[in-house]
Design an enzyme around this catalytic site. Sequence first.
Site, PDB file in Angstrom:
ATOM      1  N   ASP A  13      27.115  66.416  49.829  1.00  0.00           N
ATOM      2  CA  ASP A  13      27.294  67.006  51.427  1.00  0.00           C
ATOM      3  C   ASP A  13      28.198  67.719  51.997  1.00  0.00           C
ATOM      4  O   ASP A  13      28.786  67.208  53.148  1.00  0.00           O
ATOM      5  CB  ASP A  13      27.610  65.151  52.012  1.00  0.00           C
ATOM      6  CG  ASP A  13      26.131  64.168  51.709  1.00  0.00           C
ATOM      7  OD1 ASP A  13      25.119  64.994  50.874  1.00  0.00           O
ATOM      8  OD2 ASP A  13      26.895  63.346  50.968  1.00  0.00           O
ATOM      9  N   LYS A  16      26.369  72.238  51.475  1.00  0.00           N
ATOM     10  CA  LYS A  16      25.992  73.652  51.210  1.00  0.00           C
ATOM     11  C   LYS A  16      24.799  73.920  51.592  1.00  0.00           C
ATOM     12  O   LYS A  16      24.908  75.381  51.771  1.00  0.00           O
ATOM     13  CB  LYS A  16      25.981  72.975  49.852  1.00  0.00           C
ATOM     14  CG  LYS A  16      27.579  72.448  48.942  1.00  0.00           C
ATOM     15  CD  LYS A  16      27.046  72.121  47.458  1.00  0.00           C
ATOM     16  CE  LYS A  16      26.268  70.377  47.248  1.00  0.00           C
ATOM     17  NZ  LYS A  16      26.692  70.067  47.800  1.00  0.00           N
ATOM     18  N   GLY A  40      20.318  66.118  48.858  1.00  0.00           N
ATOM     19  CA  GLY A  40      19.209  66.613  50.227  1.00  0.00           C
ATOM     20  C   GLY A  40      20.724  67.555  51.018  1.00  0.00           C
ATOM     21  O   GLY A  40      21.760  67.378  50.818  1.00  0.00           O
ATOM     22  N   HIS A  41      19.761  69.001  50.814  1.00  0.00           N
ATOM     23  CA  HIS A  41      20.386  69.549  51.376  1.00  0.00           C
ATOM     24  C   HIS A  41      19.398  69.351  53.040  1.00  0.00           C
ATOM     25  O   HIS A  41      18.464  70.169  52.823  1.00  0.00           O
ATOM     26  CB  HIS A  41      20.332  70.919  50.550  1.00  0.00           C
ATOM     27  CG  HIS A  41      20.625  71.108  49.544  1.00  0.00           C
ATOM     28  ND1 HIS A  41      20.635  71.924  48.514  1.00  0.00           N
ATOM     29  CD2 HIS A  41      21.897  70.079  49.049  1.00  0.00           C
ATOM     30  CE1 HIS A  41      21.732  71.967  47.665  1.00  0.00           C
ATOM     31  NE2 HIS A  41      22.689  70.683  48.562  1.00  0.00           N
ATOM     32  N   GLN A 221      25.223  68.270  45.081  1.00  0.00           N
ATOM     33  CA  GLN A 221      26.279  67.688  45.101  1.00  0.00           C
ATOM     34  C   GLN A 221      27.802  67.653  45.008  1.00  0.00           C
ATOM     35  O   GLN A 221      27.579  69.103  45.734  1.00  0.00           O
ATOM     36  CB  GLN A 221      26.619  66.419  43.755  1.00  0.00           C
ATOM     37  CG  GLN A 221      25.092  64.770  43.823  1.00  0.00           C
ATOM     38  CD  GLN A 221      24.210  65.490  42.950  1.00  0.00           C
ATOM     39  OE1 GLN A 221      24.042  66.746  42.019  1.00  0.00           O
ATOM     40  NE2 GLN A 221      22.979  65.200  43.803  1.00  0.00           N
TER      41      GLN A 221
HETATM   42  P1  IMP Z   1      22.773  59.494  40.987  1.00  0.00           P
HETATM   43  O1  IMP Z   1      23.147  60.623  41.289  1.00  0.00           O
HETATM   44  O2  IMP Z   1      21.251  59.163  41.997  1.00  0.00           O
HETATM   45  O3  IMP Z   1      22.906  58.690  39.641  1.00  0.00           O
HETATM   46  O4  IMP Z   1      23.703  59.171  41.713  1.00  0.00           O
HETATM   47  C1  IMP Z   1      25.336  58.864  41.506  1.00  0.00           C
HETATM   48  C2  IMP Z   1      25.946  58.936  42.499  1.00  0.00           C
HETATM   49  O5  IMP Z   1      26.055  60.239  43.265  1.00  0.00           O
HETATM   50  C3  IMP Z   1      26.299  57.725  43.825  1.00  0.00           C
HETATM   51  O6  IMP Z   1      27.348  57.823  44.200  1.00  0.00           O
HETATM   52  C4  IMP Z   1      25.760  58.641  44.537  1.00  0.00           C
HETATM   53  O7  IMP Z   1      25.750  58.429  46.039  1.00  0.00           O
HETATM   54  C5  IMP Z   1      25.909  60.317  44.506  1.00  0.00           C
HETATM   55  N1  IMP Z   1      24.909  61.299  44.712  1.00  0.00           N
HETATM   56  C6  IMP Z   1      24.043  61.407  44.105  1.00  0.00           C
HETATM   57  N2  IMP Z   1      23.245  63.270  44.893  1.00  0.00           N
HETATM   58  C7  IMP Z   1      24.123  63.224  46.292  1.00  0.00           C
HETATM   59  C8  IMP Z   1      24.420  64.244  46.876  1.00  0.00           C
HETATM   60  O8  IMP Z   1      23.581  65.043  47.523  1.00  0.00           O
HETATM   61  N3  IMP Z   1      25.031  63.609  48.209  1.00  0.00           N
HETATM   62  C9  IMP Z   1      26.942  62.542  48.357  1.00  0.00           C
HETATM   63  N4  IMP Z   1      26.421  61.992  46.632  1.00  0.00           N
HETATM   64  C10 IMP Z   1      24.987  62.309  46.063  1.00  0.00           C
END
Ligand code: IMP
Length: 430
Positions: A13, A16, A40-41, A221
Amino acid sequence: MPALVVVGLQWGDEGKGRIIHTFSRHADAVARYQGGNNAGHTLVLGNNEILALHLVPSGIVYPKVRCYIGNGVVVDPKALYEEVETLKKRGIKFTGRLGISPLCHVILPYHLQFEKYLGEGSRLGTTQRGIGPAYADKIARDGVRLMDYLDRDLLREKVIRNTRTKLSAFARPAEIRAVENQIFQEHKRLAPFLKPLVSDVSLELFTMLAKGKRVVLESAQGTFLDVDFGTYPYVTSSNPIASFAPCGVGLGPKSVDAVLGVAKLFTTRVGEGPFPSEIKGPLANRIRESGLEYGATTGRPRRIGYLDLPLLKKACRINGVDRLALTKLDTLAGVRPLRVCIGYKWRGRILREMPDDPRLLNGAQLIYKEFSGFSADLGGITRYAGLPASAKKLIDEVMEFTGVPAAIVSVGRSTKNQVILDPKFLKEWL
Ligand code: IMP
């Protein structure tokens, strides 16, 4: 050439989406290299229209850009179908523009069920999109690749084996059969959608680069959600770091010309896990509201903290960052004083490097430097010289501490609200 990697330097977040949006305008291709629809972009288009992308690369808004989903990404076929349909309704054309590697692993309904059953969602605060179980299957060699998904008989064989071994601990036989039927039913609709998208991403990108075309490799991420270098186990299940970018699209390491690291001028994270510079209370609420710091995928409020420079310096090293893109300077307007973490204190020792040990991360005292802050509306500023003195000092501190020059500073939601610091670096792209 050239290929540019755009990578997040914090916990995701970082903004990007808006940076890739800026760079993809003149790119020939944009390729995602890891993650899935957990990302989520958020893009703000010219007419102030807001677009949230999850799996589709950010280049899709520019009709001439070809977009790719590389082998390092996990694809939920249903989520991709729904995202593409939504984007089509918004006027985005897809014909001949999106290519997916047949080597991508697919996320199937049992991955979502398994994640729910394991309680990972609540323990780790995941996005509950089945990301962890799908990557776990890939590594365990139980995964279903897109090429397997498109072979009906192979899909049936793999699904039956997986559902029976993975779900039997918590689901009754009738429930297991219902999941299998759901997958086979959805397959009838989704396979014809996916088949024409299958592309040799590695070969196409290699050929484009050989012809001198411009390619952006887009991470999802951020560095501290990386499964190797992040705050394990509070991480995602892939490698967002830049060195994985060529691997995640099927290119060699020498194909990358430059790495642009994106960092917010404060810090946020969603989900559980260590967050040394976290702040709570009215200031956190104020930054959250003014920066609209809510998850683009889950809508969860993001945790807020001060900028952590040892963390950023480490991210620059791990990713081999050439230039920084610093975002959301405008969100800090009115935060007085402005604090920035410049070190950690642990049992009387001063640490200038962010430690890996979660006990230190959770227990260390943070050493802060204060800036007076600024109140001005930065919206119309496009030159460094036009920024308030305290904002300039903050940016200078970031560059000095990390040893990496900044190329761009964003001061608003639109790609027009950007201060360009290094036109030479950006010349190829803007
Ligand atoms: P997962 O990727 O759904 O397995 O989540 C693992 C961790 O990554 C959690 O803390 C999520 O909140 C975080 N996470 C996954 N995708 C994003 C993103 O696009 N932005 C911020 N945090 C993310």
